[in-house]
Design a protein around this motif. Structure first.
Motif, mmCIF file in Angstrom:
data_model
loop_
_atom_site.group_PDB
_atom_site.id
_atom_site.type_symbol
_atom_site.label_atom_id
_atom_site.label_comp_id
_atom_site.label_asym_id
_atom_site.label_seq_id
_atom_site.Cartn_x
_atom_site.Cartn_y
_atom_site.Cartn_z
ATOM 1 N N LYS A 1 0.647 -1.173 -0.319
ATOM 2 C CA LYS A 1 -0.120 -0.181 -0.280
ATOM 3 C C LYS A 1 0.450 1.711 0.055
ATOM 4 C CE LYS A 1 -3.978 1.618 0.339
ATOM 5 N NZ LYS A 1 -5.481 1.505 -0.781
ATOM 6 N N GLU A 2 1.941 1.274 1.019
ATOM 7 C CA GLU A 2 2.682 2.294 0.657
ATOM 8 C C GLU A 2 3.497 2.813 -0.355
ATOM 9 O OE1 GLU A 2 5.757 2.011 4.019
ATOM 10 O OE2 GLU A 2 3.715 1.467 6.133
ATOM 11 N N ALA A 3 3.627 1.843 -0.968
ATOM 12 C CA ALA A 3 4.355 1.604 -2.670
ATOM 13 C C ALA A 3 3.783 1.896 -3.480
ATOM 14 C CB ALA A 3 4.825 -0.296 -2.470
ATOM 15 N N GLY A 4 2.376 2.174 -3.238
ATOM 16 C CA GLY A 4 1.368 2.817 -4.004
ATOM 17 C C GLY A 4 0.230 2.186 -4.914
ATOM 18 N N LEU A 5 0.290 0.123 -4.350
ATOM 19 C CA LEU A 5 -0.380 -0.516 -5.388
ATOM 20 C C LEU A 5 -1.955 -1.104 -4.878
ATOM 21 C CD1 LEU A 5 0.979 -3.415 -6.855
ATOM 22 C CD2 LEU A 5 0.672 -4.518 -5.103
ATOM 23 N N VAL B 1 -3.678 -2.017 -3.845
ATOM 24 C CA VAL B 1 -4.229 -3.237 -2.513
ATOM 25 C C VAL B 1 -5.856 -3.037 -1.982
ATOM 26 C CG1 VAL B 1 -2.100 -4.587 -2.829
ATOM 27 C CG2 VAL B 1 -2.295 -2.988 -1.279
ATOM 28 N N ARG B 2 -6.272 -3.946 -1.046
ATOM 29 C CA ARG B 2 -7.378 -3.812 -0.640
ATOM 30 C C ARG B 2 -7.381 -4.391 0.765
ATOM 31 N NH1 ARG B 2 -12.746 -4.689 -3.583
ATOM 32 N NH2 ARG B 2 -13.643 -4.424 -1.703
ATOM 33 N N TRP B 3 -7.444 -3.926 2.105
ATOM 34 C CA TRP B 3 -7.992 -5.109 2.848
ATOM 35 C C TRP B 3 -9.553 -6.361 3.496
ATOM 36 C CZ3 TRP B 3 -4.094 -7.505 5.551
ATOM 37 C CH2 TRP B 3 -4.507 -8.141 7.246
ATOM 38 N N LEU B 4 -9.498 -6.585 2.836
ATOM 39 C CA LEU B 4 -11.032 -7.268 2.889
ATOM 40 C C LEU B 4 -10.601 -8.166 4.289
ATOM 41 C CD1 LEU B 4 -11.312 -9.107 -0.461
ATOM 42 C CD2 LEU B 4 -11.663 -7.022 0.031
ATOM 43 N N THR B 5 -12.534 -8.010 5.019
ATOM 44 C CA THR B 5 -12.447 -8.737 6.116
ATOM 45 C C THR B 5 -13.243 -9.862 6.392
ATOM 46 O OG1 THR B 5 -14.375 -7.518 6.761
ATOM 47 C CG2 THR B 5 -12.894 -6.156 6.980
ATOM 48 N N GLU B 6 -13.170 -10.968 6.989
ATOM 49 C CA GLU B 6 -12.755 -11.953 7.129
ATOM 50 C C GLU B 6 -14.901 -12.166 6.075
ATOM 51 O OE1 GLU B 6 -14.904 -15.996 9.118
ATOM 52 O OE2 GLU B 6 -14.536 -14.245 10.879
ATOM 53 N N LEU C 1 -8.912 -15.638 8.620
ATOM 54 C CA LEU C 1 -9.322 -14.097 8.976
ATOM 55 C C LEU C 1 -9.194 -12.189 8.379
ATOM 56 C CD1 LEU C 1 -6.677 -14.785 12.269
ATOM 57 C CD2 LEU C 1 -9.394 -15.895 12.330
ATOM 58 N N ALA C 2 -8.172 -12.564 7.335
ATOM 59 C CA ALA C 2 -8.917 -11.456 6.505
ATOM 60 C C ALA C 2 -8.223 -12.229 5.209
ATOM 61 C CB ALA C 2 -7.884 -10.441 7.100
ATOM 62 N N ALA C 3 -7.786 -10.325 4.666
ATOM 63 C CA ALA C 3 -7.185 -10.914 2.906
ATOM 64 C C ALA C 3 -6.777 -10.073 2.380
ATOM 65 C CB ALA C 3 -7.649 -11.910 2.120
ATOM 66 N N SER C 4 -5.689 -9.425 2.058
ATOM 67 C CA SER C 4 -5.072 -8.154 1.687
ATOM 68 C C SER C 4 -5.638 -8.869 -0.526
ATOM 69 C CB SER C 4 -4.082 -8.325 0.963
ATOM 70 O OG SER C 4 -3.615 -7.140 0.281
ATOM 71 N N TYR C 5 -6.296 -7.971 -1.051
ATOM 72 C CA TYR C 5 -6.915 -8.264 -2.220
ATOM 73 C C TYR C 5 -6.759 -7.674 -3.741
ATOM 74 C CZ TYR C 5 -10.328 -8.703 -6.725
ATOM 75 O OH TYR C 5 -10.877 -8.337 -8.324
ATOM 76 N N HIS C 6 -6.036 -7.860 -5.027
ATOM 77 C CA HIS C 6 -5.448 -7.292 -5.532
ATOM 78 C C HIS C 6 -5.871 -8.077 -6.832
ATOM 79 C CE1 HIS C 6 -2.327 -5.873 -9.021
ATOM 80 N NE2 HIS C 6 -2.581 -4.738 -8.187
ATOM 81 N N LYS C 7 -6.246 -7.126 -8.349
ATOM 82 C CA LYS C 7 -6.763 -7.628 -9.736
ATOM 83 C C LYS C 7 -5.176 -8.037 -10.267
ATOM 84 C CE LYS C 7 -9.965 -8.520 -11.975
ATOM 85 N NZ LYS C 7 -10.551 -7.485 -12.451
ATOM 86 N N GLU C 8 -5.329 -9.658 -10.530
ATOM 87 C CA GLU C 8 -4.206 -9.760 -11.356
ATOM 88 C C GLU C 8 -4.242 -10.255 -12.857
ATOM 89 O OE1 GLU C 8 -1.566 -10.327 -7.195
ATOM 90 O OE2 GLU C 8 -1.743 -11.645 -8.380
ATOM 91 N N ALA C 9 -3.811 -11.698 -12.847
ATOM 92 C CA ALA C 9 -4.271 -12.418 -13.945
ATOM 93 C C ALA C 9 -3.565 -13.765 -14.099
ATOM 94 C CB ALA C 9 -3.679 -11.511 -15.417
ATOM 95 N N PHE C 10 -3.513 -14.660 -15.108
ATOM 96 C CA PHE C 10 -3.446 -15.743 -15.137
ATOM 97 C C PHE C 10 -3.093 -16.500 -16.778
ATOM 98 C CE2 PHE C 10 -7.657 -17.298 -15.743
ATOM 99 C CZ PHE C 10 -7.370 -18.314 -16.462
ATOM 100 N N VAL C 11 -2.386 -16.841 -16.799
ATOM 101 C CA VAL C 11 -2.050 -17.709 -18.281
ATOM 102 C C VAL C 11 -1.754 -19.320 -17.525
ATOM 103 C CG1 VAL C 11 -1.012 -15.134 -19.201
ATOM 104 C CG2 VAL C 11 0.406 -17.552 -18.129
#
Length: 383
Positions: free
Chosen positions: A109-113, A115-120, A136-146
């Motif tokens: 977050k401090e680096a500018g990404l 990301v979102r903090w999600l509660t349970e 308990l909780a999670a960090s969320y970010h939009k990414e991808a796969f190949v």
């Protein structure tokens, strides 16, 4: 012809990307591998274009540039390899993992990404098949796969259009050293291939190959196992991975399990990650799935996704998973003139294109846009 402008050792994500960009730069390039293209860890993973698990600093910078570059690689290569955006959940499953997840989240977050903090509660809304009380909780970010093999062969096929020569099932016995400089490779059958630029992107085989040049590049390995299930209805909306990856997944003390789960567009579920130090595995079982791993991954899976208890497993596979103790790669010009390193990356897909472009810059111009000393200063000479 046994003389090339560049030789790349290792046909995984980074080796194939380096070979493609070198050939595209107009350099006669040879790509060699002890097995087939993608026979190692690159062909055994889930193809996730991960960002959240990157280290801060230069690694995050390269990761973000790599993620952006991956969005254009299908157009670059003129081939589809299933690049698909999706969300990624990095999850704290217990109190022990929570501080580590918070540390990773706050740093990103401090680096500018973004990301979102999600509660349970928010995680359960995002993934309703997760069992209440299992996280308990999670960090969320939009990414991808190949699709790993589609991407690997897209790189190789595009490279061949620029003259790339590929040799499979040719183990490298040693690097050719002359007057303290690397000048090519010697295969196990004694055949020599010459080049003033050798790129070692051999993953788990990097340390042994580099020792023949008198340097220690400690890319370590664990025995990693994964499983694929029958196809089921749409079940998982995001890529799921445990924050235990940072604490347990490369333990050298015994078997460990750090759950990650993915679902392909065809409906098949992919489960990992259980690991065990290769040093504690009898060599005759290096390529065999093990009962202890099956039990551990099922226990983790059913704890988080209990409705998958009776899902049918189609097959399992084993890979020698490379890693470094500080989770940073060995990347850049080594202390040996003529020898470039591109091994030990934590997340391979996301960095592949930017690594390939950077290596092509190093070979073509003798420099690159990044200061890679932090990745190469850790290399030491050995007798």
């Amino acid at each position: 012809m046994n003389k090339f402008d560049a030789i790349v050792v290792g046909a995984g994500y980074h080796g194939c990307a380096c070979a493609y960009f070198l050939a595209k730069s107009g350099l006669s390039t040879l790509l060699v591998d002890a097995g087939e293209v993608g026979c190692g860890a690159s062909g055994a993973n889930f193809g996730s274009v991960q960002v959240q698990d990157s280290s801060l600093g230069l690694s995050l910078e390269l990761t973000l540039l790599g993620a952006e570059r991956m969005r254009t690689m299908e157009k670059e290569l003129g081939q589809s390899f299933g690049y698909t955006p999706r969300g990624s959940l990095l999850v704290a499953e217990n109190e022990r993992q929570l501080p580590e997840l918070e540390k990773v989240y706050n740093g990103k977050k401090e680096a500018g990404l973004p990301v979102r903090w999600l509660t349970e509660k928010e995680v359960l809304e995002a993934e309703p098949n997760i069992a209440p009380g299992s996280i308990l909780a999670a960090s969320y970010h939009k990414e991808a796969f190949v699709y790993p093999f589609h991407y690997l062969y897209a790189l190789v096929n595009a490279g061949k259009e620029h003259g790339l020569k590929v040799m499979e099932n040719v183990p490298v016995a040693a690097l050719i050293m002359e007057a303290g400089e690397c000048r090519g490779i010697i295969l196990k059958d004694g055949t020599e291939y010459r080049s003033d630029n050798v790129v070692v992107a051999a993953g788990a085989g990097t340390m042994a190959i580099c020792r023949t040049a008198g340097i220690l590049v400690p890319v370590l390995t664990t025995k990693a196992e994964s499983f694929v299930s029958e196809a089921i209805r749409p079940f998982l909306r995001n890529y799921y991975s445990s924050a235990g990856f940072f604490l347990d997944s490369h333990s050298q003390d015994g078997v460990s399990a750090s759950l990650c789960v993915s679902q392909s567009i065809y409906g098949n579920m992919l489960f990992a990650e259980t690991t065990k130090p290769y040093e504690s595995v009898d060599p005759i079982y290096h390529d065999c799935s093990s009962g202890e791993h099956c039990r551990r991954i099922k226990a983790e899976l059913v704890r988080v996704f209990p409705c998958l208890e009776n899902i049918k497993i189609l097959r399992s596979w084993v890979a020698s998973s490379p890693f470094t103790e500080d989770y940073e790669p060995y990347f850049g010009q080594s202390p040996i003139p003529g020898l470039i390193l591109a091994s030990g990356f934590k997340s391979s897909v996301v960095m592949s294109a930017i690594v390939g472009e950077t290596v092509a810059e190093l070979v073509s111009t003798g420099s690159c846009r990044f200061n890679l000393k932090q990745y190469t200063d850790r290399v030491c000479r050995v007798e």
